[in-house]
Design a protein around this motif. Structure first.
Motif, PDB file in Angstrom:
ATOM      1  N   VAL A 222       0.871  -1.178   0.000  1.00  9.66           N
ATOM      2  CA  VAL A 222       0.000   0.000   0.000  1.00  9.66           C
ATOM      3  C   VAL A 222       0.902   1.219   0.000  1.00  9.66           C
ATOM      4  CG1 VAL A 222      -1.747   1.303   1.275  1.00  9.66           C
ATOM      5  CG2 VAL A 222      -1.878  -1.201   1.187  1.00  9.66           C
ATOM      6  N   VAL A 223       0.810   2.019  -1.066  1.00 14.71           N
ATOM      7  CA  VAL A 223       1.620   3.216  -1.235  1.00 14.71           C
ATOM      8  C   VAL A 223       0.749   4.428  -0.930  1.00 14.71           C
ATOM      9  CG1 VAL A 223       2.955   4.587  -2.880  1.00 14.71           C
ATOM     10  CG2 VAL A 223       3.033   2.092  -2.991  1.00 14.71           C
ATOM     11  N   VAL A 224       1.199   5.268   0.007  1.00 18.79           N
ATOM     12  CA  VAL A 224       0.412   6.423   0.448  1.00 18.79           C
ATOM     13  C   VAL A 224       1.050   7.700  -0.094  1.00 18.79           C
ATOM     14  CG1 VAL A 224      -0.594   7.600   2.438  1.00 18.79           C
ATOM     15  CG2 VAL A 224      -0.160   5.127   2.543  1.00 18.79           C
ATOM     16  N   THR A 225       0.262   8.491  -0.819  1.00 18.05           N
ATOM     17  CA  THR A 225       0.753   9.760  -1.356  1.00 18.05           C
ATOM     18  C   THR A 225       0.878  10.772  -0.219  1.00 18.05           C
ATOM     19  OG1 THR A 225      -1.448  10.568  -1.913  1.00 18.05           O
ATOM     20  CG2 THR A 225      -0.274   9.324  -3.620  1.00 18.05           C
ATOM     21  N   PRO A 226       1.678  11.826  -0.410  1.00 16.14           N
ATOM     22  CA  PRO A 226       1.915  12.800   0.662  1.00 16.14           C
ATOM     23  C   PRO A 226       0.627  13.398   1.227  1.00 16.14           C
ATOM     24  CG  PRO A 226       3.471  13.143  -1.101  1.00 16.14           C
ATOM     25  CD  PRO A 226       2.475  12.129  -1.598  1.00 16.14           C
ATOM     26  N   GLY A 227       0.648  13.608   2.541  1.00 20.45           N
ATOM     27  CA  GLY A 227      -0.490  14.219   3.216  1.00 20.45           C
ATOM     28  C   GLY A 227      -0.635  13.720   4.634  1.00 20.45           C
ATOM     29  N   ARG A 228      -1.711  14.165   5.245  1.00 18.04           N
ATOM     30  CA  ARG A 228      -2.061  13.770   6.619  1.00 18.04           C
ATOM     31  C   ARG A 228      -3.364  12.979   6.550  1.00 18.04           C
ATOM     32  NH1 ARG A 228      -1.042  15.471  11.802  1.00 18.04           N
ATOM     33  NH2 ARG A 228      -2.801  15.328  13.228  1.00 18.04           N
ATOM     34  N   TYR A 229      -3.352  11.803   7.137  1.00 15.53           N
ATOM     35  CA  TYR A 229      -4.498  10.906   7.111  1.00 15.53           C
ATOM     36  C   TYR A 229      -4.897  10.605   8.555  1.00 15.53           C
ATOM     37  CZ  TYR A 229      -3.005  10.292   2.295  1.00 15.53           C
ATOM     38  OH  TYR A 229      -2.643  10.515   0.986  1.00 15.53           O
ATOM     39  N   GLN A 230      -6.098  11.001   8.936  1.00  9.72           N
ATOM     40  CA  GLN A 230      -6.563  10.767  10.305  1.00  9.72           C
ATOM     41  C   GLN A 230      -7.502   9.567  10.291  1.00  9.72           C
ATOM     42  OE1 GLN A 230      -8.821  13.910  12.325  1.00  9.72           O
ATOM     43  NE2 GLN A 230      -7.569  13.504  14.118  1.00  9.72           N
ATOM     44  N   GLU A 231      -6.927   8.418  10.668  1.00  8.51           N
ATOM     45  CA  GLU A 231      -7.650   7.153  10.632  1.00  8.51           C
ATOM     46  C   GLU A 231      -7.130   6.232  11.729  1.00  8.51           C
ATOM     47  OE1 GLU A 231      -8.151   5.280   6.716  1.00  8.51           O
ATOM     48  OE2 GLU A 231      -6.930   6.915   5.909  1.00  8.51           O
ATOM     49  N   SER A 232      -7.942   5.267  12.082  1.00  8.84           N
ATOM     50  CA  SER A 232      -7.509   4.178  12.949  1.00  8.84           C
ATOM     51  C   SER A 232      -7.406   2.949  12.057  1.00  8.84           C
ATOM     52  CB  SER A 232      -8.515   3.957  14.082  1.00  8.84           C
ATOM     53  OG  SER A 232      -8.049   2.981  14.970  1.00  8.84           O
ATOM     54  N   LEU A 233      -6.210   2.386  11.933  1.00  9.19           N
ATOM     55  CA  LEU A 233      -5.937   1.348  10.943  1.00  9.19           C
ATOM     56  C   LEU A 233      -5.611   0.014  11.593  1.00  9.19           C
ATOM     57  CD1 LEU A 233      -3.560   3.568   8.806  1.00  9.19           C
ATOM     58  CD2 LEU A 233      -5.990   3.125   8.374  1.00  9.19           C
ATOM     59  N   GLU A 234      -5.902  -1.072  10.863  1.00  4.23           N
ATOM     60  CA  GLU A 234      -5.530  -2.417  11.298  1.00  4.23           C
ATOM     61  C   GLU A 234      -4.736  -3.099  10.195  1.00  4.23           C
ATOM     62  OE1 GLU A 234      -8.757  -4.890  12.506  1.00  4.23           O
ATOM     63  OE2 GLU A 234      -9.102  -3.730  14.329  1.00  4.23           O
ATOM     64  N   LEU A 235      -3.611  -3.669  10.576  1.00  3.92           N
ATOM     65  CA  LEU A 235      -2.837  -4.514   9.668  1.00  3.92           C
ATOM     66  C   LEU A 235      -3.180  -5.950  10.040  1.00  3.92           C
ATOM     67  CD1 LEU A 235       0.621  -2.686   9.690  1.00  3.92           C
ATOM     68  CD2 LEU A 235      -1.243  -2.452   8.053  1.00  3.92           C
ATOM     69  N   ALA A 236      -4.091  -6.550   9.288  1.00  2.00           N
ATOM     70  CA  ALA A 236      -4.617  -7.870   9.635  1.00  2.00           C
ATOM     71  C   ALA A 236      -3.757  -9.015   9.100  1.00  2.00           C
ATOM     72  CB  ALA A 236      -6.041  -8.010   9.110  1.00  2.00           C
ATOM     73  N   HIS A 237      -2.919  -8.738   8.110  1.00  2.00           N
ATOM     74  CA  HIS A 237      -2.057  -9.772   7.534  1.00  2.00           C
ATOM     75  C   HIS A 237      -0.814  -9.094   6.953  1.00  2.00           C
ATOM     76  CE1 HIS A 237      -5.222  -8.670   4.594  1.00  2.00           C
ATOM     77  NE2 HIS A 237      -4.175  -8.425   3.840  1.00  2.00           N
ATOM     78  N   ARG A 238       0.115  -9.894   6.465  1.00  2.00           N
ATOM     79  CA  ARG A 238       1.393  -9.389   5.958  1.00  2.00           C
ATOM     80  C   ARG A 238       1.157  -8.399   4.829  1.00  2.00           C
ATOM     81  NH1 ARG A 238       4.486 -11.474   1.865  1.00  2.00           N
ATOM     82  NH2 ARG A 238       3.217 -13.347   1.887  1.00  2.00           N
ATOM     83  N   VAL A 239       1.590  -7.153   5.053  1.00  2.00           N
ATOM     84  CA  VAL A 239       1.442  -6.091   4.066  1.00  2.00           C
ATOM     85  C   VAL A 239       2.574  -5.083   4.266  1.00  2.00           C
ATOM     86  CG1 VAL A 239      -0.097  -4.658   5.476  1.00  2.00           C
ATOM     87  CG2 VAL A 239      -0.232  -4.507   3.019  1.00  2.00           C
ATOM     88  N   VAL A 240       2.946  -4.404   3.197  1.00  5.24           N
ATOM     89  CA  VAL A 240       3.932  -3.336   3.273  1.00  5.24           C
ATOM     90  C   VAL A 240       3.164  -2.027   3.110  1.00  5.24           C
ATOM     91  CG1 VAL A 240       5.957  -2.289   2.203  1.00  5.24           C
ATOM     92  CG2 VAL A 240       5.746  -4.780   2.301  1.00  5.24           C
ATOM     93  N   LEU A 241       3.351  -1.119   4.057  1.00 12.43           N
ATOM     94  CA  LEU A 241       2.708   0.196   4.034  1.00 12.43           C
ATOM     95  C   LEU A 241       3.821   1.226   3.928  1.00 12.43           C
ATOM     96  CD1 LEU A 241      -0.020   1.687   4.367  1.00 12.43           C
ATOM     97  CD2 LEU A 241       0.306   1.547   6.832  1.00 12.43           C
ATOM     98  N   VAL A 242       3.833   2.010   2.842  1.00  9.28           N
ATOM     99  CA  VAL A 242       4.982   2.857   2.547  1.00  9.28           C
ATOM    100  C   VAL A 242       4.555   4.249   2.084  1.00  9.28           C
ATOM    101  CG1 VAL A 242       5.168   1.914   0.199  1.00  9.28           C
ATOM    102  CG2 VAL A 242       7.153   2.941   1.253  1.00  9.28           C
ATOM    103  N   ALA A 243       5.333   5.259   2.483  1.00  5.64           N
ATOM    104  CA  ALA A 243       5.126   6.629   2.009  1.00  5.64           C
ATOM    105  C   ALA A 243       5.702   6.735   0.600  1.00  5.64           C
ATOM    106  CB  ALA A 243       5.804   7.631   2.938  1.00  5.64           C
ATOM    107  N   GLU A 244       4.900   7.173  -0.344  1.00  8.11           N
ATOM    108  CA  GLU A 244       5.313   7.233  -1.746  1.00  8.11           C
ATOM    109  C   GLU A 244       6.584   8.062  -1.951  1.00  8.11           C
ATOM    110  OE1 GLU A 244       3.006   8.078  -5.851  1.00  8.11           O
ATOM    111  OE2 GLU A 244       3.012   9.756  -4.433  1.00  8.11           O
ATOM    112  N   GLN A 245       6.658   9.211  -1.271  1.00  5.57           N
ATOM    113  CA  GLN A 245       7.801  10.104  -1.472  1.00  5.57           C
ATOM    114  C   GLN A 245       8.772  10.112  -0.297  1.00  5.57           C
ATOM    115  OE1 GLN A 245       6.531  13.934  -2.939  1.00  5.57           O
ATOM    116  NE2 GLN A 245       5.277  13.005  -4.518  1.00  5.57           N
TER     117      GLN A 245
END
Length: 107
Positions: free
Chosen positions: A35-58
């Protein structure tokens, strides 16, 4: 056993095919996806339920994941082998954790 190709899910305020919420992209992601996240501020409550890569695009300093008010952490890690890169995590309150994890043991 068939080989599964991993996919990349993009999160951002605009763009064709991009998820608007990080949580939506995480729900769509299968184990091993990115999961690639573009620049910004994200106000969320998140769950990583299984093996995943979460990365800032820039890269570092471009994405803030902030917990919503109410005491929930910004991130709950439930699955093994999750990886975060270049993301800033911000709790809702200094007294509350920004990240929690749960582990289960097989019987």
């Amino acid at each position: 056993m068939p080989h599964r190709t991993t996919r990349t899910h993009v999160v951002g305020p605009r763009g064709r095919g991009a998820h608007r919420l990080v949580a939506d992209a995480l729900r769509a992601a299968q184990p091993g996806d990115t999961v690639v996240v573009t620049p910004g501020r994200y106000q969320e409550s998140l769950e990583l339920a299984h093996r995943v890569v979460l990365v800032a695009e820039q890269g570092p300093g471009t994405v803030v994941l902030a917990a919503p008010p109410g005491g929930a952490p910004v991130l709950r890690v439930l699955g093994p082998d999750c990886l975060l890169r270049g993301l800033e995590l911000e709790g809702a309150d200094p007294g509350d954790p920004a990240v929690t994890s749960c582990s289960t043991t097989a019987p």
